[in-house]
Design an enzyme around this catalytic site. Sequence first.
Site, PDB file in Angstrom:
ATOM      1  CB  CYS A  44      -0.912  -0.001   1.224  1.00  0.00           C
ATOM      2  SG  CYS A  44      -2.083   1.382   1.239  1.00  0.00           S
ATOM      3  CG  ASP A  46      -0.596   3.782   5.413  1.00  0.00           C
ATOM      4  OD1 ASP A  46       0.326   4.211   6.138  1.00  0.00           O
ATOM      5  OD2 ASP A  46      -1.789   3.831   5.743  1.00  0.00           O
ATOM      6  NE  ARG A  48      -0.511   4.625   8.904  1.00  0.00           N
ATOM      7  CZ  ARG A  48      -1.780   4.452   9.261  1.00  0.00           C
ATOM      8  NH1 ARG A  48      -2.147   4.620  10.506  1.00  0.00           N
ATOM      9  NH2 ARG A  48      -2.677   4.107   8.366  1.00  0.00           N
ATOM     10  CG  HIS A 100      -1.668  -1.249   5.824  1.00  0.00           C
ATOM     11  ND1 HIS A 100      -2.230  -0.255   6.594  1.00  0.00           N
ATOM     12  CD2 HIS A 100      -1.811  -0.824   4.537  1.00  0.00           C
ATOM     13  CE1 HIS A 100      -2.652   0.730   5.813  1.00  0.00           C
ATOM     14  NE2 HIS A 100      -2.420   0.408   4.560  1.00  0.00           N
ATOM     15  CB  CYS A 103      -5.792  -0.619   4.468  1.00  0.00           C
ATOM     16  SG  CYS A 103      -5.426  -0.012   2.811  1.00  0.00           S
TER      17      CYS A 103
HETATM   18 CO    CO Z   1      -3.461   1.079   2.946  1.00  0.00          CO
END
Ligand code: CO
Length: 214
Positions: A44, A46, A48, A100, A103
Amino acid sequence: MTEDYIKSLLDNNQEWVKEQLAEDPDVFKKSAMGQEPKVLWLGCSDSRVPPNEITGTKPGDFFVHRNIANLVSYTDFNFLSVLKYAVEYLGVEHVIVCGHYQCGGVKAAMGTASHGILDNWLLQIRDTMHFYEDELEKLTNEAARFDRLVELSAIEQVSHLGNTNIIRGAWEKGNKVQLHAWVYNIGSGFINTITGGIYSVETLKQHCKFEKRG
Ligand code: CO
């Protein structure tokens, strides 16, 4: 303030170069000679979930593609090009789909609010949600449903991978490139593995069908 932040990134880069050279004076010379990554990572976007940091790997170890909610879409020529290059030219041994928990893409797909063009991208997750409706409905709490959909979506992406002509073609030629579905726990730092390494159409069927309804 923003300029200070950007400047700090460039300062960090200078420090990083010094540190790398202190560890291995030839590190960049070696890097410039080419890459032999063992893994294609589909994760992803993302912030993190940084692939190298969470797996203790270094530049050169992973070929990486990231998009919102780590999706394999059959009409996404960007990802399909990455997959083809990774499997056929770089000869990666593993493709890891890493979702994750928490998400934002999956959460948005579960809701009813409109997010413009993103809704089209996330439609595939809604399909997964409907496909596994019976299993998801048995989970009484919203958080558990959210977590499970993240896992099911990662499994679905592995199933999609195994159905691309790139992976099928590789398997037919005897290339045992393995597919993996992982889910990273942002709250603990640990990675859950949803399926073992899949390396043939048969094992793909076993791993990707066992939890489907009916
Ligand atoms: Co995500």
